[in-house]
Structures are given as structure tokens and as C-alpha cells.
Design a protein around this motif. Structure first.
Motif, PDB file in Angstrom:
ATOM      1  N   ARG A 100       0.822  -1.207   0.000  1.00 60.33           N
ATOM      2  CA  ARG A 100       0.000   0.000   0.000  1.00 60.33           C
ATOM      3  C   ARG A 100       0.861   1.264   0.000  1.00 60.33           C
ATOM      4  N   ILE A 101       1.960   1.235   0.739  1.00 65.24           N
ATOM      5  CA  ILE A 101       2.864   2.390   0.766  1.00 65.24           C
ATOM      6  C   ILE A 101       3.478   2.602  -0.612  1.00 65.24           C
ATOM      7  N   ARG A 102       3.985   1.543  -1.212  1.00 62.11           N
ATOM      8  CA  ARG A 102       4.590   1.653  -2.542  1.00 62.11           C
ATOM      9  C   ARG A 102       3.573   2.153  -3.564  1.00 62.11           C
ATOM     10  N   ALA A 103       2.367   1.604  -3.514  1.00 67.63           N
ATOM     11  CA  ALA A 103       1.325   2.010  -4.461  1.00 67.63           C
ATOM     12  C   ALA A 103       0.978   3.490  -4.303  1.00 67.63           C
ATOM     13  N   GLU A 104       0.871   3.954  -3.063  1.00 65.50           N
ATOM     14  CA  GLU A 104       0.542   5.360  -2.831  1.00 65.50           C
ATOM     15  C   GLU A 104       1.695   6.263  -3.251  1.00 65.50           C
ATOM     16  N   ARG A 105       2.910   5.843  -2.967  1.00 70.67           N
ATOM     17  CA  ARG A 105       4.083   6.627  -3.392  1.00 70.67           C
ATOM     18  C   ARG A 105       4.098   6.751  -4.917  1.00 70.67           C
ATOM     19  N   GLU A 106       3.870   5.650  -5.601  1.00 70.10           N
ATOM     20  CA  GLU A 106       3.862   5.670  -7.061  1.00 70.10           C
ATOM     21  C   GLU A 106       2.675   6.461  -7.600  1.00 70.10           C
ATOM     22  N   ARG A 107       1.510   6.358  -6.942  1.00 68.39           N
ATOM     23  CA  ARG A 107       0.336   7.121  -7.366  1.00 68.39           C
ATOM     24  C   ARG A 107       0.619   8.617  -7.319  1.00 68.39           C
ATOM     25  N   GLN A 108       1.403   9.023  -6.331  1.00 68.63           N
ATOM     26  CA  GLN A 108       1.765  10.432  -6.191  1.00 68.63           C
ATOM     27  C   GLN A 108       2.991  10.808  -7.016  1.00 68.63           C
ATOM     28  N   ASN A 109       3.466   9.873  -7.823  1.00 67.21           N
ATOM     29  CA  ASN A 109       4.648  10.085  -8.664  1.00 67.21           C
ATOM     30  C   ASN A 109       5.868  10.512  -7.859  1.00 67.21           C
ATOM     31  N   LEU A 110       6.020   9.895  -6.685  1.00 66.17           N
ATOM     32  CA  LEU A 110       7.196  10.161  -5.864  1.00 66.17           C
ATOM     33  C   LEU A 110       8.202   9.037  -6.052  1.00 66.17           C
ATOM     34  N   THR A 111       9.455   9.403  -6.164  1.00 73.16           N
ATOM     35  CA  THR A 111      10.505   8.390  -6.201  1.00 73.16           C
ATOM     36  C   THR A 111      10.803   7.944  -4.781  1.00 73.16           C
ATOM     37  N   GLN A 112      11.480   6.835  -4.655  1.00 74.26           N
ATOM     38  CA  GLN A 112      11.911   6.406  -3.333  1.00 74.26           C
ATOM     39  C   GLN A 112      12.789   7.477  -2.704  1.00 74.26           C
ATOM     40  N   GLU A 113      13.668   8.051  -3.490  1.00 78.77           N
ATOM     41  CA  GLU A 113      14.580   9.080  -2.978  1.00 78.77           C
ATOM     42  C   GLU A 113      13.811  10.284  -2.436  1.00 78.77           C
ATOM     43  N   GLN A 114      12.775  10.708  -3.123  1.00 75.88           N
ATOM     44  CA  GLN A 114      11.976  11.838  -2.646  1.00 75.88           C
ATOM     45  C   GLN A 114      11.310  11.520  -1.311  1.00 75.88           C
ATOM     46  N   LEU A 115      10.759  10.323  -1.196  1.00 75.54           N
ATOM     47  CA  LEU A 115      10.113   9.929   0.047  1.00 75.54           C
ATOM     48  C   LEU A 115      11.136   9.793   1.172  1.00 75.54           C
ATOM     49  N   ILE A 116      12.277   9.233   0.862  1.00 80.40           N
ATOM     50  CA  ILE A 116      13.357   9.084   1.848  1.00 80.40           C
ATOM     51  C   ILE A 116      13.751  10.437   2.418  1.00 80.40           C
ATOM     52  N   LEU A 117      13.965  11.395   1.542  1.00 79.98           N
ATOM     53  CA  LEU A 117      14.388  12.728   1.991  1.00 79.98           C
ATOM     54  C   LEU A 117      13.284  13.438   2.773  1.00 79.98           C
ATOM     55  N   ALA A 118      12.059  13.366   2.281  1.00 82.66           N
ATOM     56  CA  ALA A 118      10.951  14.068   2.933  1.00 82.66           C
ATOM     57  C   ALA A 118      10.623  13.463   4.303  1.00 82.66           C
ATOM     58  N   ALA A 119      10.704  12.141   4.416  1.00 78.51           N
ATOM     59  CA  ALA A 119      10.366  11.465   5.664  1.00 78.51           C
ATOM     60  C   ALA A 119      11.561  11.380   6.616  1.00 78.51           C
ATOM     61  N   ARG A 120      12.708  11.791   6.131  1.00 84.81           N
ATOM     62  CA  ARG A 120      13.943  11.733   6.916  1.00 84.81           C
ATOM     63  C   ARG A 120      14.218  10.322   7.437  1.00 84.81           C
TER      64      ARG A 120
ATOM     65  N   VAL B 299      17.620   1.994   3.385  1.00 87.19           N
ATOM     66  CA  VAL B 299      17.377   0.641   3.883  1.00 87.19           C
ATOM     67  C   VAL B 299      16.041   0.583   4.616  1.00 87.19           C
ATOM     68  N   THR B 300      15.730   1.610   5.364  1.00 80.87           N
ATOM     69  CA  THR B 300      14.463   1.645   6.097  1.00 80.87           C
ATOM     70  C   THR B 300      13.284   1.601   5.133  1.00 80.87           C
ATOM     71  N   LEU B 301      13.322   2.412   4.086  1.00 78.19           N
ATOM     72  CA  LEU B 301      12.219   2.394   3.120  1.00 78.19           C
ATOM     73  C   LEU B 301      12.142   1.043   2.429  1.00 78.19           C
ATOM     74  N   TRP B 302      13.279   0.468   2.091  1.00 75.47           N
ATOM     75  CA  TRP B 302      13.293  -0.863   1.462  1.00 75.47           C
ATOM     76  C   TRP B 302      12.624  -1.867   2.394  1.00 75.47           C
ATOM     77  N   ARG B 303      12.969  -1.825   3.670  1.00 75.44           N
ATOM     78  CA  ARG B 303      12.391  -2.761   4.639  1.00 75.44           C
ATOM     79  C   ARG B 303      10.873  -2.590   4.731  1.00 75.44           C
ATOM     80  N   VAL B 304      10.414  -1.357   4.748  1.00 74.87           N
ATOM     81  CA  VAL B 304       8.978  -1.100   4.839  1.00 74.87           C
ATOM     82  C   VAL B 304       8.274  -1.602   3.587  1.00 74.87           C
ATOM     83  N   GLU B 305       8.782  -1.234   2.423  1.00 76.22           N
ATOM     84  CA  GLU B 305       8.094  -1.586   1.170  1.00 76.22           C
ATOM     85  C   GLU B 305       8.163  -3.080   0.850  1.00 76.22           C
TER      86      GLU B 305
END
Length: 78
Positions: free
Chosen positions: A21-41, A45-51
Motif C-alpha cells: 500500500r505504501i509503494r502504491a501510494e508513493r507511485e500514485r503520487q509520482n514520488l521516487t523512493q529518494e523523494q520519500l526518503i528525503l521528505a520522511a527523513r 534501507v528503512t524504506l526498502w524494509r517497509v516496502e
């Protein structure tokens, strides 16, 4: 009250569903993993583990939900 299954395989399934669901929402918003990583601080590896449905902290999920602008219940609900 619900009774837990005999094994914990349901936990892994739920974690994967949350990650999906997180990956789908990130992609729906056209956010890259890098953008989400930076915005969420959080780190890569943490984002990889979550997704991918690995274990994570509740605070990480709260950060991601806030950045995506969606209620936490949308991520954990089914």
C-alpha cells in the motif's frame, strides 16, 4: 476477542500488504523512493524494509503517512 492463528505467518502477510500500500501510494503520487526518503527523513534501507514487508518502527510508518498526506489507517487498514 479474536484468537491468534497457530503460527505467525499472518504477520508477514500483513507487513507485505502494508508495504504494498505504501509503494502504491508513493507511485500514485509520482514520488521516487529518494523523494520519500528525503521528505520522511528515513534512510534507503528503512524504506526498502517497509516496502518489502520487513519489520519497522511505528514512528517510521507515521513519518511516511504524514509525508504522503494520508491517514495512518489507510496504510494499515485492509
Amino acid at each position: 476477542m479474536h484468537v491468534l492463528p497457530d503460527d505467525d505467518s499472518w504477520i508477514a502477510e500483513e507487513l507485505r500488504a502494508i508495504g504494498d500500500r505504501i509503494r502504491a501510494e508513493r507511485e500514485r503520487q509520482n514520488l521516487t523512493q529518494e523523494q520519500l526518503i528525503l521528505a520522511a527523513r528515513i534512510d534507503r534501507v528503512t524504506l526498502w524494509r517497509v516496502e518489502t514487508g520487513e519489520e519497522w518502527k511505528a514512528s517510521t510508518l507515521l513519518r511516511i503517512a504524514r509525508v504522503l498526506g494520508i491517514p495512518l489507517s489507510d496504510l494499515v487498514g485492509g
